[in-house]
Design an enzyme around this catalytic site. Sequence first.
Site, PDB file in Angstrom:
ATOM      1  N   CYS A 180       0.878  -1.168   0.000  1.00  0.00           N
ATOM      2  CA  CYS A 180       0.000   0.000   0.000  1.00  0.00           C
ATOM      3  C   CYS A 180       0.921   1.226   0.000  1.00  0.00           C
ATOM      4  O   CYS A 180       2.109   1.100  -0.308  1.00  0.00           O
ATOM      5  CB  CYS A 180      -0.992  -0.027   1.163  1.00  0.00           C
ATOM      6  SG  CYS A 180      -0.289   0.139   2.809  1.00  0.00           S
ATOM      7  N   GLY A 215       2.612   0.826   3.605  1.00  0.00           N
ATOM      8  CA  GLY A 215       2.767  -0.559   4.071  1.00  0.00           C
ATOM      9  C   GLY A 215       2.012  -0.818   5.371  1.00  0.00           C
ATOM     10  O   GLY A 215       1.801  -1.963   5.748  1.00  0.00           O
ATOM     11  N   HIS A 270      13.477 -16.500  11.335  1.00  0.00           N
ATOM     12  CA  HIS A 270      13.206 -16.624  12.776  1.00  0.00           C
ATOM     13  C   HIS A 270      11.718 -16.601  13.107  1.00  0.00           C
ATOM     14  O   HIS A 270      11.301 -17.216  14.088  1.00  0.00           O
ATOM     15  CB  HIS A 270      13.879 -15.481  13.539  1.00  0.00           C
ATOM     16  CG  HIS A 270      15.372 -15.590  13.592  1.00  0.00           C
ATOM     17  ND1 HIS A 270      16.153 -14.783  14.387  1.00  0.00           N
ATOM     18  CD2 HIS A 270      16.237 -16.424  12.946  1.00  0.00           C
ATOM     19  CE1 HIS A 270      17.435 -15.095  14.223  1.00  0.00           C
ATOM     20  NE2 HIS A 270      17.507 -16.085  13.350  1.00  0.00           N
ATOM     21  N   ARG A 285      14.590 -22.841  19.347  1.00  0.00           N
ATOM     22  CA  ARG A 285      14.017 -21.697  20.081  1.00  0.00           C
ATOM     23  C   ARG A 285      13.088 -20.877  19.187  1.00  0.00           C
ATOM     24  O   ARG A 285      12.120 -20.287  19.671  1.00  0.00           O
ATOM     25  CB  ARG A 285      15.124 -20.806  20.662  1.00  0.00           C
ATOM     26  CG  ARG A 285      15.978 -20.095  19.628  1.00  0.00           C
ATOM     27  CD  ARG A 285      17.208 -19.479  20.256  1.00  0.00           C
ATOM     28  NE  ARG A 285      18.024 -18.734  19.291  1.00  0.00           N
ATOM     29  CZ  ARG A 285      18.828 -19.332  18.395  1.00  0.00           C
ATOM     30  NH1 ARG A 285      18.922 -20.635  18.336  1.00  0.00           N
ATOM     31  NH2 ARG A 285      19.542 -18.589  17.569  1.00  0.00           N
TER      32      ARG A 285
END
Length: 150
Positions: free
Chosen positions: A65, A68, A98, A137
């Site tokens: 957009c 954003g 991650h 993790r």
Amino acid sequence: MKIAIACDHGGFPLKETVIDVVCAAGHDVFDLGTDSVESVDYPDFAEKLGRAIQSGEVERGVLMCGSGVGANIAANKMKGVYAAICHDTYSAHQGVEHDDMNVLCLGARIVGPEPVKEIVEAFLGARFVGNDAGEERHARRVNKVRILEG
Ligand code: RB5
């Protein structure tokens, strides 16, 4: 991968650049509009892209957009959609590695086509590492995010 591309009128100026990069990287593009600078509502295009992710029709998406921000907020209301604005390459690949980000949001009024090419390449070239040995993790953290979805 199958990659959905969607934008509102504010994001439209970046759409062709993004499509070209996705195709050049060997992925299949699902172009969900919009197709001009005529004013439309960004949640409608965030929804189209989010539905494509939710149904499994595509694996990832690029949503644009003006800033954003609206695209990012709307996309993240949808279960299974993990969207972030990334206007740098580090966030674009680390968000996937991650955080299992599956939607890259861009603001066409903020970032131009040359950096966008590298940002999209970084996003497409990254994969989630949370299931790799020694990286558990990240899967633990992403699972906690999924719990927040309710
Ligand atoms: C449209 O003018 C603009 O508000 C939209 O593209 C986006 O920037 C919203 O966050």
